[in-house]
Design a protein around this motif. Structure first.
Motif, PDB file in Angstrom:
ATOM      1  N   VAL A 198       0.849  -1.194   0.000  1.00 20.78           N
ATOM      2  CA  VAL A 198       0.000   0.000   0.000  1.00 20.78           C
ATOM      3  C   VAL A 198       0.882   1.241   0.000  1.00 20.78           C
ATOM      4  CG1 VAL A 198      -1.830   1.258   1.183  1.00 20.78           C
ATOM      5  CG2 VAL A 198      -1.821  -1.244   1.227  1.00 20.78           C
ATOM      6  N   HIS A 199       0.769   2.017  -1.054  1.00 22.95           N
ATOM      7  CA  HIS A 199       1.553   3.250  -1.179  1.00 22.95           C
ATOM      8  C   HIS A 199       0.738   4.412  -0.604  1.00 22.95           C
ATOM      9  CE1 HIS A 199       3.517   6.350  -4.177  1.00 22.95           C
ATOM     10  NE2 HIS A 199       3.792   6.602  -2.930  1.00 22.95           N
ATOM     11  N   CYS A 200       1.314   5.088   0.374  1.00 21.71           N
ATOM     12  CA  CYS A 200       0.646   6.235   0.993  1.00 21.71           C
ATOM     13  C   CYS A 200       1.409   7.514   0.640  1.00 21.71           C
ATOM     14  CB  CYS A 200       0.629   6.098   2.510  1.00 21.71           C
ATOM     15  SG  CYS A 200      -0.235   4.647   3.112  1.00 21.71           S
ATOM     16  N   ILE A 201       0.694   8.473   0.066  1.00 21.75           N
ATOM     17  CA  ILE A 201       1.257   9.818  -0.075  1.00 21.75           C
ATOM     18  C   ILE A 201       0.518  10.622   0.975  1.00 21.75           C
ATOM     19  CG2 ILE A 201       1.692  11.761  -1.625  1.00 21.75           C
ATOM     20  CD1 ILE A 201       1.557   9.846  -3.953  1.00 21.75           C
ATOM     21  N   THR A 202       1.208  10.882   2.050  1.00 24.42           N
ATOM     22  CA  THR A 202       0.479  11.306   3.244  1.00 24.42           C
ATOM     23  C   THR A 202       1.251  12.357   4.019  1.00 24.42           C
ATOM     24  OG1 THR A 202      -0.773  10.420   5.126  1.00 24.42           O
ATOM     25  CG2 THR A 202       1.430   9.503   4.769  1.00 24.42           C
ATOM     26  N   ASN A 203       0.613  12.906   5.023  1.00 20.88           N
ATOM     27  CA  ASN A 203       1.207  13.962   5.827  1.00 20.88           C
ATOM     28  C   ASN A 203       2.303  13.419   6.735  1.00 20.88           C
ATOM     29  OD1 ASN A 203       0.159  13.480   8.735  1.00 20.88           O
ATOM     30  ND2 ASN A 203      -1.607  13.094   7.419  1.00 20.88           N
ATOM     31  N   PHE A 204       3.192  14.333   7.173  1.00 22.75           N
ATOM     32  CA  PHE A 204       4.320  13.891   7.996  1.00 22.75           C
ATOM     33  C   PHE A 204       3.943  13.757   9.469  1.00 22.75           C
ATOM     34  CE2 PHE A 204       4.986  18.557   7.488  1.00 22.75           C
ATOM     35  CZ  PHE A 204       4.936  18.953   8.811  1.00 22.75           C
ATOM     36  N   VAL A 205       2.738  14.157   9.834  1.00 24.80           N
ATOM     37  CA  VAL A 205       2.339  14.105  11.243  1.00 24.80           C
ATOM     38  C   VAL A 205       1.997  12.680  11.669  1.00 24.80           C
ATOM     39  CG1 VAL A 205       0.767  15.037  12.989  1.00 24.80           C
ATOM     40  CG2 VAL A 205       1.450  16.461  11.036  1.00 24.80           C
ATOM     41  N   THR A 206       1.308  11.948  10.797  1.00 23.55           N
ATOM     42  CA  THR A 206       0.808  10.628  11.188  1.00 23.55           C
ATOM     43  C   THR A 206       1.341   9.506  10.290  1.00 23.55           C
ATOM     44  OG1 THR A 206      -1.173  10.752   9.792  1.00 23.55           O
ATOM     45  CG2 THR A 206      -1.328  11.731  11.978  1.00 23.55           C
ATOM     46  N   ALA A 207       2.367   9.795   9.503  1.00 24.63           N
ATOM     47  CA  ALA A 207       2.888   8.784   8.574  1.00 24.63           C
ATOM     48  C   ALA A 207       3.377   7.545   9.311  1.00 24.63           C
ATOM     49  CB  ALA A 207       4.030   9.384   7.742  1.00 24.63           C
ATOM     50  N   ASN A 208       3.994   7.744  10.460  1.00 20.22           N
ATOM     51  CA  ASN A 208       4.493   6.599  11.213  1.00 20.22           C
ATOM     52  C   ASN A 208       3.345   5.699  11.673  1.00 20.22           C
ATOM     53  OD1 ASN A 208       5.468   5.443  14.140  1.00 20.22           O
ATOM     54  ND2 ASN A 208       7.149   5.555  12.707  1.00 20.22           N
ATOM     55  N   ASP A 209       2.281   6.300  12.166  1.00 23.88           N
ATOM     56  CA  ASP A 209       1.119   5.508  12.592  1.00 23.88           C
ATOM     57  C   ASP A 209       0.482   4.773  11.413  1.00 23.88           C
ATOM     58  OD1 ASP A 209       1.174   6.140  15.312  1.00 23.88           O
ATOM     59  OD2 ASP A 209       0.033   7.977  15.012  1.00 23.88           O
ATOM     60  N   CYS A 210       0.387   5.434  10.277  1.00 21.39           N
ATOM     61  CA  CYS A 210      -0.212   4.774   9.107  1.00 21.39           C
ATOM     62  C   CYS A 210       0.622   3.571   8.693  1.00 21.39           C
ATOM     63  CB  CYS A 210      -0.347   5.757   7.947  1.00 21.39           C
ATOM     64  SG  CYS A 210      -1.595   7.026   8.246  1.00 21.39           S
ATOM     65  N   ALA A 211       1.937   3.744   8.673  1.00 22.72           N
ATOM     66  CA  ALA A 211       2.811   2.626   8.299  1.00 22.72           C
ATOM     67  C   ALA A 211       2.671   1.488   9.308  1.00 22.72           C
ATOM     68  CB  ALA A 211       4.262   3.103   8.215  1.00 22.72           C
ATOM     69  N   ASN A 212       2.671   1.809  10.587  1.00 23.17           N
ATOM     70  CA  ASN A 212       2.553   0.752  11.590  1.00 23.17           C
ATOM     71  C   ASN A 212       1.178   0.095  11.577  1.00 23.17           C
ATOM     72  OD1 ASN A 212       5.092   0.313  12.817  1.00 23.17           O
ATOM     73  ND2 ASN A 212       4.929   2.316  13.830  1.00 23.17           N
ATOM     74  N   ALA A 213       0.144   0.851  11.293  1.00 29.14           N
ATOM     75  CA  ALA A 213      -1.198   0.269  11.212  1.00 29.14           C
ATOM     76  C   ALA A 213      -1.287  -0.703  10.036  1.00 29.14           C
ATOM     77  CB  ALA A 213      -2.246   1.376  11.071  1.00 29.14           C
ATOM     78  N   LEU A 214      -0.702  -0.332   8.911  1.00 29.15           N
ATOM     79  CA  LEU A 214      -0.712  -1.237   7.753  1.00 29.15           C
ATOM     80  C   LEU A 214       0.062  -2.516   8.068  1.00 29.15           C
ATOM     81  CD1 LEU A 214      -0.326   1.365   4.872  1.00 29.15           C
ATOM     82  CD2 LEU A 214      -2.284  -0.151   5.242  1.00 29.15           C
ATOM     83  N   LEU A 215       1.235  -2.376   8.664  1.00 28.02           N
ATOM     84  CA  LEU A 215       1.993  -3.562   9.067  1.00 28.02           C
ATOM     85  C   LEU A 215       1.188  -4.417  10.049  1.00 28.02           C
ATOM     86  CD1 LEU A 215       5.542  -2.016   9.517  1.00 28.02           C
ATOM     87  CD2 LEU A 215       4.992  -3.928   8.004  1.00 28.02           C
TER      88      LEU A 215
END
Lengths: 271, 271, 271
Positions: free
Chosen positions: C16-33
């Motif tokens: 899943v490729h996310c083009i996303t904000n720098f505030v919550t990018a870490n959470d999005c990556a960890n949620a996907l994992l």
């Protein structure tokens, strides 16, 4: 070789400049603080070289590259080369785009690295034979044959670029072209948290500032120490039935609790 | 002076616009939510002023500066000045590069700040006598003499820029040039987590939206309240043998649990 | 309809490729994992389309927009459209600035979305009648009338843009213009942590890669599953007297612990 290295990092309090992605920058900064280092994150081309010039180590990470960040990496890398201090390269997803491939090529040409850390597909790609190890599927091959290939790759690429090469995986391989270490620490849960590779590369930068050990040994110590943290975090968080959020936090906890007596758990062998 | 301020923040739900670094932006947003404020992070020059114009407070943070982010800060700061609402400046690592020094100089000239928060080396630098307090080594001097110097610096710089000045350290000093408060809360563990300074600056923005108290008192309340959280987080996380990851999480927990009765732990005195 | 979907995501391991904000990018990556997907965060216009072209889903998030990030979104969106794979849009704060409004307009024109997720004020704005539902104050209206309005809005906007539309709130509404689902999971604590909306949008991208279910059902499953995690996180963290930091971590824990038997807690109904 590991004796005293953790305490040396804590006493040195090395200033480690990271030019890194925005996804895991917070974790890298907290991991460096946890082992007693001081992180500086600065990725503007206007200031990267000046800041790097005052630091004890520089860590360049190819995640979320931008034109500006790549320029900053090159400028900072050259400045730290002049100063004779360690520069670490983490070629995150190097084969994912022409932009990363070209960015990595320029960095490899323009900057002398002390250490390069990646997974098998990243290091294979950098070494110029991306097909040779099956890319990201390498882990599915026969483990023994695969490990032999990783050892050869690490050693030959290390000789080519005159740097310590780290290939992380189930068994981590570290070589300076002469020595080859196999490190059997860590836990599979580490791959279920984003940024564990980035964190390790940042730690390698901190450990390389310890003069009393050879670079290949300092790098192996960083890999082994972080692996021990991965194992302990599993004991604390995952076995208690908790998930990857807790594991992530436990990893950072264990880094901050790392002391000399932790080093007994490190399983490094010549291989 | 502190009576009711926490509840006022929670009831106001101030919208706080942060133009901040990418390393600790997540923590700043979560810290603001924890005290009942609403964070907006927006750093593009194309939108910064428009968004700032609708917010109750603006917080400018010099970490990971870029040309675009600095432009956004100046545009947003001027807009919020026109609207007569509070603007906070956190000069992270201001002396680390010419780019930061020049960026800070332009912001100090172009924007009127309600509060400026930094450590002794950052505030000394901004005040124009970087050598006067020994830079980052100030903490190693005799504590009493050092505190006297900090009090004088905070008060004189506050008069010069007509803002509340906060110098954080073992004892935090807050002054508007007239009053000087010394705040003896917090815990040394706070410096082992990245972003605690950034978080405090964001909280100061939220607290400054409470009209019923004088700015210097609102700022002192934010400093004291966050310090109390730092102490409680230590009681919960660190004393239980856990590390800096747990401490980081506990800090955010305590911010969200902060209520009026927490304010009893605040040790603010005129000094 | 939900049977097997969690396991399908875990087995597919969608990229899943996310083009996303720098505030919550870490959470999005960890949620996907945490749900078994593989995240790639890449926002440079130079590489976004190439990377998106190799991914199983693309998630575009309007938080912290920049000119470069918006260009990257458009290029990547078009490429994934050509490949016939799902693209999700999260119009974070779309009405907050002309820059976001214009950026969103161009994306809605240039990219066909599989799903669009936002709160009532964001979706109302995108649908062209921002005043119709009272913006961010909608939640304060009579709940029953409000829900009827949300259902109508979701269905009509879904028909207009031929996508699944998600309006998140106390009751979440999901519609493809034909079916309308109301989902009564989740917990109010979710709104006290930044990034829960961003995380959900990322998860929707992962769930849309499961071919065996209709898109509207895959999206509803993602919404319901994350809601169940929100409830369980509350049971574990908040009821134990802990704060929003612990709740944040517990949310990620629960995502990683999500299994088929969790789906029994999902309260999805036709409405």
């Amino acid at each position: 070789m590991l004796e005293g290295i953790i305490e040396a990092v804590r006493q040195n309090r090395p200033l480690v400049h990271c030019i890194t992605n925005f996804v895991t920058a917070n974790d890298c900064a907290n991991a460096l603080l946890a082992v007693g280092a001081s992180p500086i994150m600065a990725d503007a081309p206007e200031e990267a070289a000046e800041i790097a010039g005052r630091c004890d180590a520089l860590v360049l990470n190819l995640g979320t590259p931008s034109a500006g960040r790549l320029t900053a990496m090159e400028l900072a890398g050259k400045r730290v080369n002049e100063a004779g201090r360690p520069v670490v390269f983490d070629p995150v997803g190097v084969s994912a785009s022409a932009f990363r491939r070209e960015g990595a090529r320029k960095l490899m040409e323009g900057v002398r690295f002390s250490a390069v850390r990646g997974n098998i597909s990243e290091i294979s790609f950098l070494a110029g034979h991306p097909a040779g190890f099956g890319g990201v599927d390498a882990g599915e091959k026969d483990a023994a044959a695969d490990l032999a290939g990783r050892r050869r790759l690490a050693a030959s690429f290390a000789r080519t670029i005159r740097a310590v090469v780290v290939i992380t995986g189930e068994t981590d391989v570290v070589s300076d072209g002469e020595k080859i270490f196999c490190i059997r620490n860590g836990h599979a849960m580490m791959s279920r948290v984003t940024g564990t590779g980035c964190i390790l590369s940042a730690l390698i930068g901190a450990f390389l500032t310890v003069d009393a050990v050879r670079p290949v040994e300092a790098v192996a110590a960083a890999v082994g120490a972080f692996g021990v943290c991965g194992e302990r975090a599993y004991e604390k968080a995952a076995q208690a039935g908790r998930g990857t959020g807790s594991y992530h936090l436990a990893l950072l906890d264990e880094l901050s609790l790392l002391r000399e007596d932790s080093m007994g758990g490190i399983r490094i062998e010549n291989c």
